[in-house]
Enzyme design. Structure first.
Site, short mmCIF file in Angstrom:
data_model
loop_
_atom_site.label_atom_id
_atom_site.label_comp_id
_atom_site.label_asym_id
_atom_site.label_seq_id
_atom_site.Cartn_x
_atom_site.Cartn_y
_atom_site.Cartn_z
N LYS A 106 0.86 -1.19 0.00
CA LYS A 106 0.00 0.00 0.00
C LYS A 106 0.89 1.23 0.00
CE LYS A 106 -4.49 0.87 0.21
NZ LYS A 106 -5.60 0.01 -0.21
P1 NAD Z 1 -13.17 7.52 -2.28
O1 NAD Z 1 -12.17 8.56 -1.98
O2 NAD Z 1 -13.65 7.35 -3.69
O3 NAD Z 1 -14.46 7.68 -1.34
C1 NAD Z 1 -14.39 7.80 0.05
C2 NAD Z 1 -15.78 8.24 0.53
O4 NAD Z 1 -15.78 8.25 1.96
C3 NAD Z 1 -16.17 9.64 0.08
O5 NAD Z 1 -17.55 9.66 -0.22
C4 NAD Z 1 -15.89 10.49 1.31
O6 NAD Z 1 -16.65 11.68 1.36
C5 NAD Z 1 -16.31 9.52 2.39
N1 NAD Z 1 -15.75 9.83 3.71
C6 NAD Z 1 -14.50 10.22 4.02
N2 NAD Z 1 -14.39 10.44 5.34
C7 NAD Z 1 -15.60 10.17 5.86
C8 NAD Z 1 -16.15 10.21 7.16
N3 NAD Z 1 -15.39 10.57 8.21
N4 NAD Z 1 -17.44 9.86 7.34
C9 NAD Z 1 -18.19 9.49 6.29
N5 NAD Z 1 -17.75 9.44 5.03
C10 NAD Z 1 -16.48 9.78 4.83
O7 NAD Z 1 -12.53 6.15 -1.75
P2 NAD Z 1 -12.94 4.66 -2.15
O8 NAD Z 1 -12.01 4.18 -3.18
O9 NAD Z 1 -14.42 4.59 -2.35
O10 NAD Z 1 -12.53 3.89 -0.80
C11 NAD Z 1 -13.42 3.74 0.30
C12 NAD Z 1 -12.90 2.61 1.18
O11 NAD Z 1 -12.87 1.39 0.42
C13 NAD Z 1 -11.49 2.80 1.72
O12 NAD Z 1 -11.39 2.20 2.99
C14 NAD Z 1 -10.65 2.03 0.72
O13 NAD Z 1 -9.39 1.64 1.25
C15 NAD Z 1 -11.55 0.86 0.46
N6 NAD Z 1 -11.30 0.12 -0.78
C16 NAD Z 1 -11.26 0.76 -1.98
C17 NAD Z 1 -11.05 0.03 -3.14
C18 NAD Z 1 -11.08 0.66 -4.50
O14 NAD Z 1 -11.02 -0.09 -5.49
N7 NAD Z 1 -11.21 1.97 -4.64
C19 NAD Z 1 -10.85 -1.34 -3.06
C20 NAD Z 1 -10.91 -1.97 -1.82
C21 NAD Z 1 -11.14 -1.22 -0.69
#
Ligand code: NAD
Length: 419
Positions: A106
């Site tokens: 990561k």
């Molecule tokens: P992103 O940046 O696209 O979205 C994050 C979302 O969370 C946004 O809507 C943001 O406003 C919201 N957010 C941030 N802080 C917050 C809070 N305190 N309370 C409520 N909402 C809040 O990110 P993403 O890619 O959607 O990732 C989200 C999660 O999924 C992370 O934990 C990431 O590690 C995990 N993840 C992502 C992927 C991927 O393919 N993008 C894959 C596996 C896991």
């Protein structure tokens, strides 16, 4: 909310318990308790107003026992080394749970991308890539998007890496734009995988999906797609939230309209309204009376306090590490089934793997084949974890760790310790 907990320590707590259940000796898995490589870099950027700012960046490679390291890159003002170490380790377990030939990694840069211009972000990304370049490569370590990074950021990384090599190297990142070797289905893959996970669970538990109400925390790349696809499958989404606000509508939210609104409002839900909708806090969302709660924002959201109060019947972890380890014990005591992140959100890394294979083949698969293959892999992984959950009478999280650790520790043992 997050800094009180050390997510790496949470990961180790579960890992040690899984090793005990598997009957492993300390020597059998001690190498997996610390990352193979930790790189911290200083990333100077000339900002638009002419002054120079130095950002801190990380790339952590937890394990390469089963293949090249794989994992996203996050831009966040609150990120630290222990968080990135935990995220790297979770990537190792994820890739092992779905049995794809990768280890875990990561990366992150401590910055607030919401206050930076596109030019600043581009210079930040390119310099960070140059700083970690010696440990990147399609056979070594392959980044992907994560919180606050996207296909454009991957394109800058791919271009920077390729400029140093002197030829185009699409396979150095996944989650790229289609025009430069990205995969069909990748943008929606994590959310689609969450939807498959919910369907698998509903089937195992014999539930009627038309009666299930869902709340989703986080409305980004993962949360918005999970909500949309689950809605299309017939589930009612009654609450969504992001960093700006939470929204509740007991009649069910029109997810497509909410998404369209956020797309035109700097990705924020604040200000969106439908008849019957009321604004709630993120804490209210996490404790709502719902059938399924899907945390899809950041780590450490389900704390002890939330775990005691939540009225959710089931939790499906779309985010990485949304539940602290002490909160997890409370969920277990309260008999709230929790599908862990290392199983529920693997859709992204599985389609990343498909993208990397397509890049190696110089060939493009069609989307239908990709989605069918994703479903097949995730169903097999879910069935394996479910069986261990029944056989060993452990939680789904422990079962997933047992499946993963067994695979990684075996690979490590077969390879042996160099020299
Ligand atoms: P992103 O940046 O696209 O979205 C994050 C979302 O969370 C946004 O809507 C943001 O406003 C919201 N957010 C941030 N802080 C917050 C809070 N305190 N309370 C409520 N909402 C809040 O990110 P993403 O890619 O959607 O990732 C989200 C999660 O999924 C992370 O934990 C990431 O590690 C995990 N993840 C992502 C992927 C991927 O393919 N993008 C894959 C596996 C896991």
């Amino acid at each position: 909310m997050s800094k009180k907990y050390n997510p790496y320590q949470s990961m180790l707590n579960v890992l040690d318990k899984a090793a005990e259940k598997l009957g492993l000796t300390y020597d059998d898995y001690v190498c997996l308790r610390s990352p193979e490589r930790e790189l911290t870099v200083s990333v100077p950027v000339v900002m638009d107003d002419g002054h120079t700012e130095v950002f801190t960046g990380y790339r952590i490679q937890h394990s390469s026992s089963r293949g090249p390291c794989k994992g996203g890159i996050r831009y966040h003002h609150d990120v630290d080394l222990d968080e990135v170490k935990a995220l790297a380790a979770w990537m190792t377990w994820k890739c092992a749970v779905v049995n794809i030939p990768y280890g875990g990694a990561k990366g992150a840069i401590k910055c607030d991308p919401t206050t930076m211009s596109e030019g600043e972000l581009k210079r930040l990304t390119r310099r960070y890539t140059a700083m970690i370049l010696p440990i990147l490569g399609p056979e070594k370590d392959i980044p992907a998007p994560d919180v606050n990074t996207n296909a454009q950021v991957m394109a800058w990384i791919m271009d920077t890496y390729s400029m140093f090599k002197g030829y185009a190297v699409p396979g150095v990142v996944t989650g790229k734009p289609l025009e430069i070797g990205g995969s069909l289905g990748r943008a929606e893959a994590t959310g689609r995988g969450v939807m498959f996970t919910v369907l698998n669970l509903v089937e195992k538990m014999g539930l009627d999906k038309s009666k299930l109400r869902i709340a989703v925390q986080g409305f980004g790349k993962v949360g918005s797609v999970s909500a949309k696809l689950l809605n299309e499958e017939g589930f009612k989404i009654i609450a969504i939230s992001d960093v700006s606000c939470g929204l509740y509508n007991e009649k069910g939210i029109d997810i497509n309209k909410a998404k369209e609104y956020a797309d035109n409002n700097k990705n924020l839900l604040k200000g969106y309204h439908e008849e019957g909708m009321k604004e709630i806090t993120n804490e209210e969302l996490l404790t709502l009376d719902v059938d399924i709660l899907i945390p899809a924002a950041l780590q450490n959201q389900i704390t002890v306090d939330i775990a005691k109060k939540t009225q959710a019947k089931i939790i499906v972890e779309a985010a990485n590490g949304p539940t602290t380890s002490d909160a997890d014990e409370i969920l277990e005591k309260r008999n709230i089934p929790t599908v862990p992140d290392i199983l529920a959100n693997t859709g992204g890394v599985v389609v990343s793997y498909f993208e990397w294979v397509q890049n190696a083949q110089f060939f493009m698969w069609d989307e239908k084949y990709i989605n069918i293959s994703l479903n097949k892999i995730m169903k097999k992984a879910f069935d394996e974890v479910w069986q261990v959950h029944l056989d060993k009478k452990v939680t789904l999280r422990m079962a997933a760790y047992i499946v993963a650790l067994d695979r990684v520790a075996s690979a490590k043992k077969i390879r042996g310790i160099f020299p």
